[in-house]
Design a protein around this motif. Structure first.
Motif, short mmCIF file in Angstrom:
data_model
loop_
_atom_site.label_atom_id
_atom_site.label_comp_id
_atom_site.label_asym_id
_atom_site.label_seq_id
_atom_site.Cartn_x
_atom_site.Cartn_y
_atom_site.Cartn_z
N VAL A 1 -2.59 10.06 9.65
CA VAL A 1 -3.02 8.82 9.00
C VAL A 1 -3.56 7.84 10.03
O VAL A 1 -4.50 7.08 9.78
CB VAL A 1 -1.81 8.21 8.22
CG1 VAL A 1 -2.07 6.80 7.81
CG2 VAL A 1 -1.50 9.07 6.99
N THR B 1 1.01 -3.29 7.99
CA THR B 1 -0.15 -2.68 7.30
C THR B 1 -1.29 -3.69 7.10
O THR B 1 -1.08 -4.80 6.58
CB THR B 1 0.33 -2.05 5.98
OG1 THR B 1 1.21 -0.98 6.35
CG2 THR B 1 -0.81 -1.49 5.16
N GLU C 1 3.58 11.52 8.96
CA GLU C 1 2.19 11.47 8.48
C GLU C 1 1.30 11.35 9.71
O GLU C 1 0.68 10.32 9.94
CB GLU C 1 1.95 10.35 7.45
CG GLU C 1 2.43 8.94 7.77
CD GLU C 1 3.94 8.76 7.67
OE1 GLU C 1 4.56 9.41 6.82
OE2 GLU C 1 4.48 7.97 8.44
N LEU D 1 -6.16 6.36 1.47
CA LEU D 1 -5.84 6.46 2.91
C LEU D 1 -4.33 6.49 3.13
O LEU D 1 -3.84 7.05 4.11
CB LEU D 1 -6.43 5.27 3.68
CG LEU D 1 -7.96 5.22 3.77
CD1 LEU D 1 -8.38 3.94 4.47
CD2 LEU D 1 -8.50 6.43 4.51
N HIS D 2 -3.59 5.90 2.21
CA HIS D 2 -2.13 5.87 2.31
C HIS D 2 -1.50 6.94 1.43
O HIS D 2 -0.34 6.85 1.06
CB HIS D 2 -1.63 4.49 1.91
CG HIS D 2 -2.22 3.39 2.73
ND1 HIS D 2 -1.70 3.02 3.94
CD2 HIS D 2 -3.32 2.62 2.54
CE1 HIS D 2 -2.43 2.06 4.46
NE2 HIS D 2 -3.42 1.79 3.63
N GLU E 1 1.06 13.55 1.34
CA GLU E 1 1.43 13.00 2.65
C GLU E 1 2.59 13.80 3.28
O GLU E 1 2.72 13.88 4.49
CB GLU E 1 1.82 11.52 2.53
CG GLU E 1 1.00 10.64 3.44
CD GLU E 1 1.38 9.16 3.43
OE1 GLU E 1 2.51 8.81 3.07
OE2 GLU E 1 0.50 8.35 3.78
N VAL F 1 4.90 -6.60 0.48
CA VAL F 1 5.75 -5.42 0.67
C VAL F 1 5.17 -4.49 1.73
O VAL F 1 4.06 -3.96 1.58
CB VAL F 1 5.87 -4.64 -0.66
CG1 VAL F 1 6.94 -3.56 -0.53
CG2 VAL F 1 6.21 -5.58 -1.81
N SER F 2 5.91 -4.31 2.80
CA SER F 2 5.47 -3.37 3.83
C SER F 2 6.69 -2.96 4.64
O SER F 2 7.32 -3.81 5.28
CB SER F 2 4.43 -4.02 4.74
OG SER F 2 4.14 -3.19 5.82
N GLY G 1 8.53 5.34 3.27
CA GLY G 1 7.83 4.68 2.15
C GLY G 1 7.70 5.55 0.90
O GLY G 1 8.03 5.12 -0.20
N ARG G 2 7.24 6.79 1.09
CA ARG G 2 6.97 7.59 -0.12
C ARG G 2 8.24 8.16 -0.75
O ARG G 2 8.19 8.74 -1.83
CB ARG G 2 5.96 8.70 0.19
CG ARG G 2 6.38 9.64 1.29
CD ARG G 2 5.26 10.61 1.62
NE ARG G 2 5.62 11.50 2.72
CZ ARG G 2 5.43 11.25 4.00
NH1 ARG G 2 4.89 10.10 4.36
NH2 ARG G 2 5.77 12.13 4.93
N LYS H 1 -7.00 4.75 10.88
CA LYS H 1 -6.60 3.36 11.18
C LYS H 1 -7.20 2.94 12.51
O LYS H 1 -7.71 1.83 12.65
CB LYS H 1 -5.07 3.25 11.25
CG LYS H 1 -4.39 3.32 9.89
CD LYS H 1 -2.90 3.01 10.02
CE LYS H 1 -2.21 3.18 8.68
NZ LYS H 1 -0.76 3.14 8.74
N GLY I 1 5.80 -3.52 8.11
CA GLY I 1 5.45 -4.92 8.32
C GLY I 1 4.17 -5.09 9.10
O GLY I 1 3.90 -6.15 9.66
N MET J 1 0.83 -1.21 0.00
CA MET J 1 0.00 0.00 0.00
C MET J 1 0.87 1.27 0.00
O MET J 1 2.00 1.26 0.50
CB MET J 1 -0.89 0.04 1.26
CG MET J 1 -1.79 -1.16 1.46
SD MET J 1 -2.93 -1.50 0.11
CE MET J 1 -3.97 -0.07 0.08
N GLY J 2 0.32 2.35 -0.51
CA GLY J 2 0.99 3.65 -0.47
C GLY J 2 2.40 3.57 -1.06
O GLY J 2 2.60 3.09 -2.17
N GLY J 3 3.37 4.02 -0.26
CA GLY J 3 4.75 4.02 -0.71
C GLY J 3 5.26 2.63 -1.07
O GLY J 3 6.24 2.49 -1.81
N SER J 4 4.61 1.60 -0.57
CA SER J 4 5.05 0.23 -0.89
C SER J 4 4.41 -0.31 -2.16
O SER J 4 4.72 -1.44 -2.57
CB SER J 4 4.74 -0.70 0.29
OG SER J 4 5.61 -0.40 1.35
O1 LIG Z 1 5.05 0.14 3.85
P1 LIG Z 1 4.03 0.12 4.92
O2 LIG Z 1 4.62 0.19 6.28
O3 LIG Z 1 3.12 -1.06 4.76
O4 LIG Z 1 3.15 1.40 4.79
C1 LIG Z 1 2.42 1.66 3.63
C2 LIG Z 1 1.96 3.09 3.57
O5 LIG Z 1 1.15 3.38 4.67
C3 LIG Z 1 1.37 4.71 5.11
O6 LIG Z 1 2.04 4.69 6.31
C4 LIG Z 1 0.11 5.42 5.32
O7 LIG Z 1 -0.75 4.60 6.02
C5 LIG Z 1 2.24 5.32 4.02
O8 LIG Z 1 2.96 6.39 4.47
C6 LIG Z 1 3.03 4.13 3.62
O9 LIG Z 1 3.68 4.33 2.42
#
Ligand SMILES: O=P(O)(O)OC[C@H]1O[C@](O)(CO)[C@@H](O)[C@@H]1O
Length: 572
Positions: free
Chosen positions: A383, A149, A380, A487-488, A289, A143-144, A205-206, A387, A147, A93-96
C-alpha cells in the motif's frame, strides 16, 4: 523472463508454503483453530520481527468480548450527541470507514438520531456536498487508527476551518477515534476535541468491525446494539475451537476458500442480495488487503452483474450472500452455476444485523486462509508504494504548480489519456491502445476499472455494462473501485497480488479552486489526481499494463465514449 513474472518473490518465515486443509487430520485442524483463538502468532511465522507485528494484530479474535463492556459508554455518548446534532460526518478511509459505511447504508437511523454520512473520498463533488450540510448541526468524527492518513487529516483540516468560522469552540464539534498516542490524538488534545475514543491498538483497521469502528457508528445512529452484539456472540459460539471443523462456520468457509484457491479458482466472486451490497465492499477490503500479496492471493470480485455459467471461466468460485426470505432471488442463476460445476458457498443472513456476526466469521476465515495459502493476513506491504508516489507528486505540485504529466488527446473522441512502457503502441490513439490492452489476453487475467470520480449509481451502471461486455468477450473477471477508496482496499492486491492483471484508471477535470486544504496549499482535486497518477506510477513500477484516461467533459458522456471504443476493440 516474461515481464509479468516477478523476479523476486519474498518469502519470510514459513510464508509461501501452502497447506491443504483437506489433507490434514481432524486433530491437526483443531489445533490450528485453537492456536488462532490463543492468539499464537507463531501459527503464522517463525520470524521474530514478523511474529511481534502479528502479535500486535490479533485482539480481534476475541470477537464481541472487547466491545461488550463498552456499550454503555457508547450509548451515553450517542444520547448526548443526538440532543445536539442532526448529522454525523464520519471521516475515515479503508478499515476506518467501510464498516460504518455498511451500517449507514443498510440501516436507517432510529427516530431522533442523527443521519450518519461517511466521507471516504476527496472527490470535490462530495466535499462540496459535505459543506452544504448545516455545519452547526453536524458532528465530525475523525477516524484513523494510525492518525496519519492523508485524506482523513485533510478532511479534518478543511472542516476545522469551516466550523471555526462560526464557532468559538470548534473542538466541541469534533470527536477523534484513533490509537492511543497517535498524531491524531495529539492534535485532538491540542485542539480541545469534545472526545477522544481509542481504537484498540492490537486490532488492525480491516479487522476492527466489532470494535468502536462498528459500534460507535451504530450507537450514533441509535441502532439496537444488543441485537448487533447478540449476532456477534452467536457467531463466536459457532466458530469456537470446540465446534468440530466440518460444522464450524469459520473453518468450513476457510476450507472452501482455500480449496478453491488450490484448485486454481482464485477469483472469489460475490453474488450479493442488493440489500447487502455495501457489506460486500467491506468483505472486499478484508480479503484483498489480507490475502493479495507476495505475487499471490485471492481476488475478490464484487459488483459484476451476475451471468449465466457460460460467461465464467474455470478460475471462479462463488459466495452467494442472501437474506432469509429472499434466498430465491438469484435461485435460477445459482442452480445454473451449480450445474455448470462451479463451487458455491451460500450464506443466508437471518437479519441485516447479522452482518455483525458474518463480519466475525469472515475475519476468522480470512486469517485461516492466510495461514493455509502462505501469506501474512495482517500486513499490507504494498500500500505504501502509491502513498510514496502521491507524496512526491504533491511536493512537486507545491513547488512547480503542476504534476509534470503531459496527457495525449485522442483525435477521435477528445478524451485525454496517458500510458507508459507497460502498454506501448506506435501511434498514441485510444483505439490502438484498447486493441493492445485486450490482446494476448487469457481468461485468468483480470481487468480493474479504477475510477477517481464521484460516487454515482449512473457511473456504476455504465462501468458495469463495460465489465459485462469485457467478461463476455474475454471470459475474464473484472473489478471496479472508486479512487481513492480502493487504495485502502483492493489497492494492496493490485500492486502486490498475482501479476496477471490490467488496469484502466479514470480521472476527470474538476478542480474547485476554493477547496484549498489548509496547511497543504493544494485542493482536494489536486490530491485526488495525485493519488490517481501516483497509483498509475506504482502499477507501472510493478510491471502492470495500465492506461490512464482523463475525462475532460461530462464524465458519464465520456465513459460512454470509452465503452464504444472498447466495443470496437473487442468486436472487430
Ligand atoms: O485507520 P488509518 O490508519 O487511517 O488507515 C486507514 C486504512 O489505510 C490502510 O492502511 C491502507 O492505506 C488500511 O489498511 C487502513 O484501514
Amino acid at each position: 523472463m516474461r515481464a509479468d513474472i516477478p523476479k523476486v518473490v519474498k518469502v519470510y518465515g514459513d510464508f509461501g508454503i501452502i497447506k491443504r486443509p483437506s489433507k490434514l487430520s481432524e486433530e491437526e485442524k483443531e489445533k490450528i483453530l485453537q492456536r488462532l483463538f490463543q492468539k499464537d502468532a507463531e501459527l503464522f511465522t517463525l520470524d521474530p520481527d514478523v511474529k511481534k507485528k502479528i502479535q500486535e494484530r490479533l485482539d480481534w479474535v476475541e470477537g464481541y468480548k472487547y466491545i461488550e463492556p463498552k456499550l454503555k459508554e457508547l450509548k451515553t455518548l450517542a444520547e448526548e450527541i443526538r440532543r445536539e446534532y442532526q448529522f454525523v460526518l464520519w471521516c475515515g478511509m479503508g478499515g476506518s470507514g467501510l464498516f460504518p459505511l455498511v451500517i449507514s447504508q443498510i440501516f436507517t437511523p432510529a427516530e431522533g438520531f442523527p443521519e450518519l454520512k461517511v466521507l471516504d473520498t476527496n472527490d470535490p463533488f462530495h466535499i462540496q456536498e459535505a459543506e452544504r450540510l448545516p455545519l452547526e448541526k453536524t458532528l465530525f468524527v475523525i477516524v484513523s487508527k494510525s492518525g496519519t492518513t492523508l485524506e482523513t487529516l485533510s478532511h479534518f483540516k478543511y472542516f476545522w476551518e469551516k466550523v471555526k468560522a462560526n464557532n468559538s469552540e470548534p473542538g466541541k464539534q469534533f470527536i477523534a477515534l484513533t490509537d492511543p498516542g497517535s498524531p491524531l490524538e495529539g492534535l485532538a488534545l491540542e485542539r480541545g476535541f469534545r472526545k477522544i475514543v481509542h481504537h484498540p491498538p492490537y486490532v488492525g483497521g480491516r479487522y476492527a468491525a466489532l470494535t468502536e469502528i462498528g459500534f460507535l457508528a451504530s450507537a450514533l445512529m441509535g441502532l439496537d446494539l444488543a441485537k448487533a452484539l447478540h449476532y456477534a456472540k452467536e457467531m463466536y459460539s459457532a466458530c469456537e475451537p470446540g465446534i468440530p471443523w466440518n460444522y464450524n462456520l469459520a473453518t468450513t468457509l476457510a476450507e472452501f476458500i482455500t480449496e478453491s484457491y488450490i484448485l486454481g479458482q482464485d477469483k472469489l466472486t460475490f453474488i450479493v442480495d442488493p440489500l447487502l451490497k455495501p457489506f460486500a465492499l467491506w468483505l472486499e477490503q478484508l480479503i484483498a488487503e489480507s490475502l493479495g500479496k507476495n505475487y499471490a492471493g485471492l481476488i475478490p470480485v464484487v459488483g459484476e452483474s451476475p451471468g449465466a455459467s457460460t460467461v465464467y471461466s474455470s478460475d471462479r468460485c462463488f459466495i452467494y450472500l442472501t437474506l432469509r426470505g429472499r434466498e430465491r432471488l438469484y435461485h435460477r442463476l445459482i442452480s445454473d452455476l451449480k450445474e455448470g460445476g462451479f463451487r458455491i458457498k451460500q450464506i443466508v443472513l437471518e437479519d441485516r444485523y447479522e452482518v455483525f456476526g458474518e463480519a466475525y466469521r469472515f475475519m476468522l476465515a480470512t486469517a485461516l486462509t492466510g495461514y493455509f495459502i502462505g501469506v501474512n493476513p495482517f500486513d499490507e506491504p504494498d500500500v505504501v508504494l502509491s502513498k510514496t508516489k502521491t507524496r512526491e507528486l504533491l511536493e512537486k505540485f507545491k513547488k512547480e504548480g503542476d504534476f509534470g504529466l503531459e496527457l495525449y488527446v485522442d483525435s477521435d473522441t477528445g478524451l485525454g489519456f496517458y500510458y507508459e512502457k507497460t502498454l506501448s503502441v506506435e501511434y498514441p490513439k485510444l483505439s490502438a491502445l484498447f486493441k493492445k490492452f485486450f490482446s494476448d489476453f487469457a481468461p485468468w487475467i483480470y481487468v480493474g476499472f479504477l475510477a477517481y470520480l464521484s460516487y454515482d449509481p449512473e457511473i456504476e451502471d455504465i462501468i458495469r455494462d463495460i465489465r459485462t461486455f469485457v467478461r463476455e468477450k474475454k471470459n475474464c473477471a473484472t473489478l471496479f473501485g472508486y479512487g481513492p477508496r480502493y487504495l485502502h482496499s483492493t489497492g494492496q492486491l493490485f500492486k502486490g497480488g498475482p501479476p496477471l492483471a490490467r488496469f484502466i484508471i479514470f480521472t476527470r477535470r474538476g478542480r474547485i479552486d476554493s477547496q484549498i486544504i489548509p496547511e497543504e496549499g493544494y485542493t482536494f482535486w489536486d490530491q485526488q489526481f495525485a493519488q490517481a497518477y501516483g497509483d498509475f506510477r506504482a502499477l507501472v513500477e510493478r510491471e502492470k499494463p495500465v492506461l490512464l484516461i482523463h475525462l475532460f467533459n461530462d464524465p458519464k458522456e465520456d465513459l460512454r465514449l470509452v465503452f464504444e471504443l472498447i466495443k470496437k476493440a473487442l468486436t472487430f
